[in-house]
Design a protein around this motif. Structure first.
Motif, PDB file in Angstrom:
ATOM      1  N   THR A 124       0.864  -1.307  -0.111  1.00  0.00           N
ATOM      2  CA  THR A 124       0.120   0.120  -0.052  1.00  0.00           C
ATOM      3  C   THR A 124       0.940   1.372  -0.049  1.00  0.00           C
ATOM      4  O   THR A 124       2.030   1.170   0.415  1.00  0.00           O
ATOM      5  CB  THR A 124      -0.902  -0.035   1.179  1.00  0.00           C
ATOM      6  N   ARG A 125       0.210   2.417  -0.324  1.00  0.00           N
ATOM      7  CA  ARG A 125       0.913   3.790  -0.362  1.00  0.00           C
ATOM      8  C   ARG A 125      -0.083   4.578   0.390  1.00  0.00           C
ATOM      9  O   ARG A 125       0.081   5.808   0.081  1.00  0.00           O
ATOM     10  CB  ARG A 125       1.285   4.140  -2.020  1.00  0.00           C
ATOM     11  N   ARG A 126      -0.732   4.150   1.299  1.00  0.00           N
ATOM     12  CA  ARG A 126      -1.644   4.673   2.248  1.00  0.00           C
ATOM     13  C   ARG A 126      -1.331   4.525   3.653  1.00  0.00           C
ATOM     14  O   ARG A 126      -0.490   3.397   3.916  1.00  0.00           O
ATOM     15  CB  ARG A 126      -2.957   4.292   2.094  1.00  0.00           C
ATOM     16  N   THR A 127      -1.610   5.209   4.602  1.00  0.00           N
ATOM     17  CA  THR A 127      -1.322   5.118   5.908  1.00  0.00           C
ATOM     18  C   THR A 127      -2.549   4.360   6.720  1.00  0.00           C
ATOM     19  O   THR A 127      -3.596   4.563   6.344  1.00  0.00           O
ATOM     20  CB  THR A 127      -0.947   6.514   6.643  1.00  0.00           C
TER      21      THR A 127
ATOM     22  N   TYR B 237       2.399   2.647   5.263  1.00  0.00           N
ATOM     23  CA  TYR B 237       3.302   3.476   4.406  1.00  0.00           C
ATOM     24  C   TYR B 237       3.523   4.780   4.907  1.00  0.00           C
ATOM     25  O   TYR B 237       2.656   5.578   5.222  1.00  0.00           O
ATOM     26  CB  TYR B 237       2.771   3.408   2.910  1.00  0.00           C
ATOM     27  N   GLU B 238       4.882   4.900   4.864  1.00  0.00           N
ATOM     28  CA  GLU B 238       5.596   6.298   5.145  1.00  0.00           C
ATOM     29  C   GLU B 238       6.073   7.072   3.965  1.00  0.00           C
ATOM     30  O   GLU B 238       7.028   6.382   3.297  1.00  0.00           O
ATOM     31  CB  GLU B 238       6.542   6.194   6.201  1.00  0.00           C
ATOM     32  N   LYS B 239       5.459   7.773   3.494  1.00  0.00           N
ATOM     33  CA  LYS B 239       5.941   8.597   2.365  1.00  0.00           C
ATOM     34  C   LYS B 239       7.360   8.829   2.348  1.00  0.00           C
ATOM     35  O   LYS B 239       8.190   9.087   3.166  1.00  0.00           O
ATOM     36  CB  LYS B 239       5.271  10.141   2.161  1.00  0.00           C
ATOM     37  N   GLY B 240       8.167   8.577   1.074  1.00  0.00           N
ATOM     38  CA  GLY B 240       9.449   8.436   0.822  1.00  0.00           C
ATOM     39  C   GLY B 240      10.185   7.254   1.439  1.00  0.00           C
ATOM     40  O   GLY B 240      11.223   7.189   0.817  1.00  0.00           O
ATOM     41  N   ASN B 241       9.603   6.288   1.747  1.00  0.00           N
ATOM     42  CA  ASN B 241      10.025   4.962   2.036  1.00  0.00           C
ATOM     43  C   ASN B 241       9.673   3.917   1.040  1.00  0.00           C
ATOM     44  O   ASN B 241       8.733   4.312   0.484  1.00  0.00           O
ATOM     45  CB  ASN B 241       9.894   4.302   3.544  1.00  0.00           C
ATOM     46  N   VAL B 242      10.376   2.948   0.924  1.00  0.00           N
ATOM     47  CA  VAL B 242      10.153   1.736  -0.032  1.00  0.00           C
ATOM     48  C   VAL B 242       8.776   1.000   0.954  1.00  0.00           C
ATOM     49  O   VAL B 242       8.750   0.706   2.115  1.00  0.00           O
ATOM     50  CB  VAL B 242      11.003   0.867  -0.039  1.00  0.00           C
ATOM     51  N   PRO B 243       7.722   0.746   0.059  1.00  0.00           N
ATOM     52  CA  PRO B 243       6.717   0.099   0.829  1.00  0.00           C
ATOM     53  C   PRO B 243       6.919  -1.407   1.167  1.00  0.00           C
ATOM     54  O   PRO B 243       7.690  -1.968   0.469  1.00  0.00           O
ATOM     55  CB  PRO B 243       5.331  -0.001  -0.571  1.00  0.00           C
ATOM     56  N   GLU B 244       6.354  -1.899   2.247  1.00  0.00           N
ATOM     57  CA  GLU B 244       6.771  -3.327   2.666  1.00  0.00           C
ATOM     58  C   GLU B 244       5.551  -3.958   1.992  1.00  0.00           C
ATOM     59  O   GLU B 244       4.540  -3.408   1.426  1.00  0.00           O
ATOM     60  CB  GLU B 244       6.158  -3.479   3.945  1.00  0.00           C
ATOM     61  N   THR B 245       5.970  -5.124   1.518  1.00  0.00           N
ATOM     62  CA  THR B 245       5.183  -6.227   0.715  1.00  0.00           C
ATOM     63  C   THR B 245       4.783  -7.333   1.722  1.00  0.00           C
ATOM     64  O   THR B 245       5.572  -7.606   2.473  1.00  0.00           O
ATOM     65  CB  THR B 245       5.787  -6.541  -0.342  1.00  0.00           C
ATOM     66  N   TYR B 246       3.520  -7.825   1.497  1.00  0.00           N
ATOM     67  CA  TYR B 246       2.983  -8.997   2.233  1.00  0.00           C
ATOM     68  C   TYR B 246       2.406 -10.018   1.110  1.00  0.00           C
ATOM     69  O   TYR B 246       1.815  -9.789   0.075  1.00  0.00           O
ATOM     70  CB  TYR B 246       1.686  -8.480   2.947  1.00  0.00           C
TER      71      TYR B 246
END
Length: 187
Positions: free
Chosen positions: A121-124, A144-153
């Motif tokens: 996700t690219r949402r918080t 998701y924290e803007k500027g970081n690579v998103p975690e995948t699941y």
């Protein structure tokens, strides 16, 4: 001219949708804490209407790709996303495009329904629920924290408009319009 008209009508439709949802710009299932189980805001995944002259406004649906061609080697190892075929090679993409020989590789269709791929996700503060329902209890959240690579699941399947997802040791469901599916983790 027609494209301009569609763009204007799309913006008008989105404005009406935002107004009908209380004027809030964020109409997702995002919440501030896992304990918050109120879901009064729901996202409109389809907007349909007609103009006074009976011109139909285009339908807007949440983008959700659920299948993708992937290239595997003969041992079943995932090489990358299939891009195209050349005379003797496949063009494959991971983060960049590259060529692999056809000999020793094959193209396979991956899908969320077949429990393949990953979600991110690219949402918080996106809620993961016990069952595929907005009224189901929240078991955990992803963010998701803007500027970081998103975690995948890992994607564990798809039921109607919900993905089944594993987050650490918890399994639950997330709405399809709050996450993105990909055939492989390339972050």
């Amino acid at each position: 001219m027609k494209r301009h008209l569609y763009a204007v009508m799309l913006l008008l439709g989105l404005s009406i949708t935002a107004f009908s949802c209380g004027g809030r710009g964020n109409t997702s299932d995002d919440s501030t804490t896992p304990a918050d189980t109120t879901d009064t805001d729901t996202i409109e995944t389809t907007i349909t209407n007609t103009l006074p002259n009976n011109t139909e406004i285009p339908t807007v649906e949440a983008a959700s790709v659920d299948n993708m061609k992937m290239v595997l080697d003969n041992q079943g190892n995932l090489v990358g996303r299939y891009v195209g075929t050349n005379e003797n090679t496949y063009t494959v993409s991971v983060q960049d495009n590259f060529e692999v020989p056809k000999d020793g590789h094959r193209i396979v269709e991956f899908s969320a329904a077949n429990k393949q791929g990953v979600l991110y996700t690219r949402r918080t503060h996106v809620n993961i629920r016990k069952s595929p329902s907005l009224t189901a209890p929240i078991v955990t959240q992803i963010s998701y924290e803007k500027g970081n690579v998103p975690e995948t699941y890992p994607c564990l399947g798809k039921t109607d408009e919900w993905y089944k997802i594993r987050v650490k040791d918890k399994v639950g469901y997330v709405r399809h319009d709050l996450v993105e599916w990909d055939g492989m983790d390339s972050f």
